[in-house]
Scaffold this motif. Structure first.
Motif, short mmCIF file in Angstrom:
data_model
loop_
_atom_site.label_atom_id
_atom_site.label_comp_id
_atom_site.label_asym_id
_atom_site.label_seq_id
_atom_site.Cartn_x
_atom_site.Cartn_y
_atom_site.Cartn_z
N ALA A 139 0.81 -1.22 0.00
CA ALA A 139 0.00 0.00 0.00
C ALA A 139 0.84 1.27 0.00
N GLU A 140 0.37 2.23 -0.76
CA GLU A 140 0.98 3.56 -0.77
C GLU A 140 0.38 4.44 0.33
N ARG A 141 -0.83 4.08 0.70
CA ARG A 141 -1.57 4.83 1.70
C ARG A 141 -2.39 3.85 2.52
N VAL A 142 -2.57 4.18 3.79
CA VAL A 142 -3.32 3.32 4.69
C VAL A 142 -4.39 4.13 5.40
N MET A 143 -5.61 3.59 5.37
CA MET A 143 -6.68 4.15 6.19
C MET A 143 -6.93 3.15 7.31
N VAL A 144 -6.80 3.64 8.54
CA VAL A 144 -7.02 2.79 9.70
C VAL A 144 -8.39 3.12 10.28
N MET A 145 -9.19 2.07 10.47
CA MET A 145 -10.51 2.26 11.07
C MET A 145 -10.50 1.75 12.50
N HIS A 146 -11.30 2.40 13.33
CA HIS A 146 -11.45 1.99 14.72
C HIS A 146 -12.86 2.36 15.17
N GLN A 147 -13.59 1.38 15.64
CA GLN A 147 -14.97 1.56 16.10
C GLN A 147 -15.84 2.26 15.05
N GLY A 148 -15.66 1.84 13.79
CA GLY A 148 -16.49 2.33 12.70
C GLY A 148 -16.05 3.62 12.05
N ALA A 149 -15.11 4.31 12.67
CA ALA A 149 -14.69 5.62 12.16
C ALA A 149 -13.28 5.56 11.59
N LYS A 150 -12.97 6.55 10.77
CA LYS A 150 -11.62 6.67 10.22
C LYS A 150 -10.73 7.28 11.29
N LEU A 151 -9.71 6.54 11.68
CA LEU A 151 -8.76 7.02 12.68
C LEU A 151 -7.60 7.75 12.02
N VAL A 152 -7.07 7.17 10.94
CA VAL A 152 -5.91 7.71 10.25
C VAL A 152 -6.07 7.44 8.76
N ASP A 153 -5.65 8.38 7.93
CA ASP A 153 -5.59 8.20 6.48
C ASP A 153 -4.34 8.93 6.03
N GLU A 154 -3.24 8.19 5.92
CA GLU A 154 -1.93 8.79 5.66
C GLU A 154 -1.09 7.87 4.79
N PRO A 155 0.05 8.37 4.28
CA PRO A 155 0.99 7.47 3.61
C PRO A 155 1.35 6.33 4.56
N THR A 156 1.64 5.18 4.00
CA THR A 156 1.80 3.95 4.77
C THR A 156 2.74 4.07 5.96
N LYS A 157 3.94 4.57 5.74
CA LYS A 157 4.93 4.62 6.83
C LYS A 157 4.42 5.47 7.99
N GLU A 158 3.86 6.62 7.68
CA GLU A 158 3.34 7.50 8.73
C GLU A 158 2.15 6.87 9.44
N ALA A 159 1.26 6.25 8.68
CA ALA A 159 0.07 5.64 9.29
C ALA A 159 0.45 4.52 10.25
N LEU A 160 1.36 3.65 9.82
CA LEU A 160 1.70 2.50 10.65
C LEU A 160 2.55 2.85 11.86
N SER A 161 3.15 4.05 11.85
CA SER A 161 3.94 4.46 13.01
C SER A 161 3.20 5.46 13.89
N ASP A 162 1.99 5.83 13.51
CA ASP A 162 1.19 6.76 14.30
C ASP A 162 0.88 6.15 15.66
N PRO A 163 1.12 6.87 16.76
CA PRO A 163 0.88 6.32 18.10
C PRO A 163 -0.57 5.85 18.31
N ARG A 164 -1.53 6.51 17.68
CA ARG A 164 -2.93 6.08 17.82
C ARG A 164 -3.14 4.71 17.19
N VAL A 165 -2.48 4.47 16.07
CA VAL A 165 -2.61 3.17 15.38
C VAL A 165 -1.95 2.09 16.23
N VAL A 166 -0.77 2.38 16.76
CA VAL A 166 -0.07 1.41 17.61
C VAL A 166 -0.95 1.06 18.80
#
Length: 181
Positions: A139-166
């Motif tokens: 993926a070039e970009r990742v959208m992370v969902m949590h409890q039905g809502a969009k938590l993060v929508d960022e380039p992959t590296k930034e999304a997967l290292s976001d403290p909220r995603v962790v």
């Protein structure tokens, strides 16, 4: 103009809000991953995108045309569809051989998907994926969902290292642990 656009999409099942006010744009040729823990709303969102469920609120566009209420069989010829992940072992193989097959051919699937995208000039939304190495490689970009809502929508590296995603994936360490020192 985006290939696909979702504006404030919501899907409810009785009192449960499975998808909560999600907006998303997918460009031509883009590969994005929609990830999140179990129960985050990923599958429901994907089923709203492909027309299995109609949203209770919001709009869906494909190549600039609204398709919010277009049924699945009319979306399929546009190239909007889904596949199902049905993990089954090869009955004629041993447990060790089944595990080895996944290990040998998993990293190659990422390259095959990239080739399909280049050859066919299509956007690919990799829906339900829990193997973060595959997500990071594809993926070039990742959208992370949590409890039905969009938590993060960022380039992959930034999304997967976001403290909220962790935190969503791994949870918060208990107080008084080494992580607090």
């Amino acid at each position: 103009m985006p290939l696909r656009k979702l504006e404030n999409v919501t899907k409810r099942f009785g009192g449960l809000v499975a998808v909560d006010d999600v907006s998303l744009e997918v460009k031509h040729g883009e590969i994005i991953a929609i990830v999140g823990p179990n129960g985050a709303g990923k599958t429901t969102l994907f089923n709203v995108i492909n027309g299995v469920f109609l949203p209770d609120a919001g709009k869906i566009y494909f190549e600039g045309k609204e398709i919010t209420n277009v049924p699945t069989f009319r979306r399929a010829p546009l190239g909007i569809g889904r596949t199902f992940r049905i993990p089954r072992p090869f009955g004629s193989a041993t447990v060790r051989e089944n595990v080895a097959i996944g290990g040998m051919f998993g990293a190659q699937m990422v390259e095959l998907i990239k080739q399909i995208r280049e050859t066919e000039k299509i956007a690919i939304v990799s829906m339900v994926e829990h193997i973060m190495r595959a997500v990071a490689g594809l993926a070039e970009r990742v959208m992370v969902m949590h409890q039905g809502a969009k938590l993060v929508d960022e380039p992959t590296k930034e999304a997967l290292s976001d403290p909220r995603v962790v935190e969503v994936y791994l949870g918060r360490p208990p107080e008084g642990t080494i992580a607090d020192r």
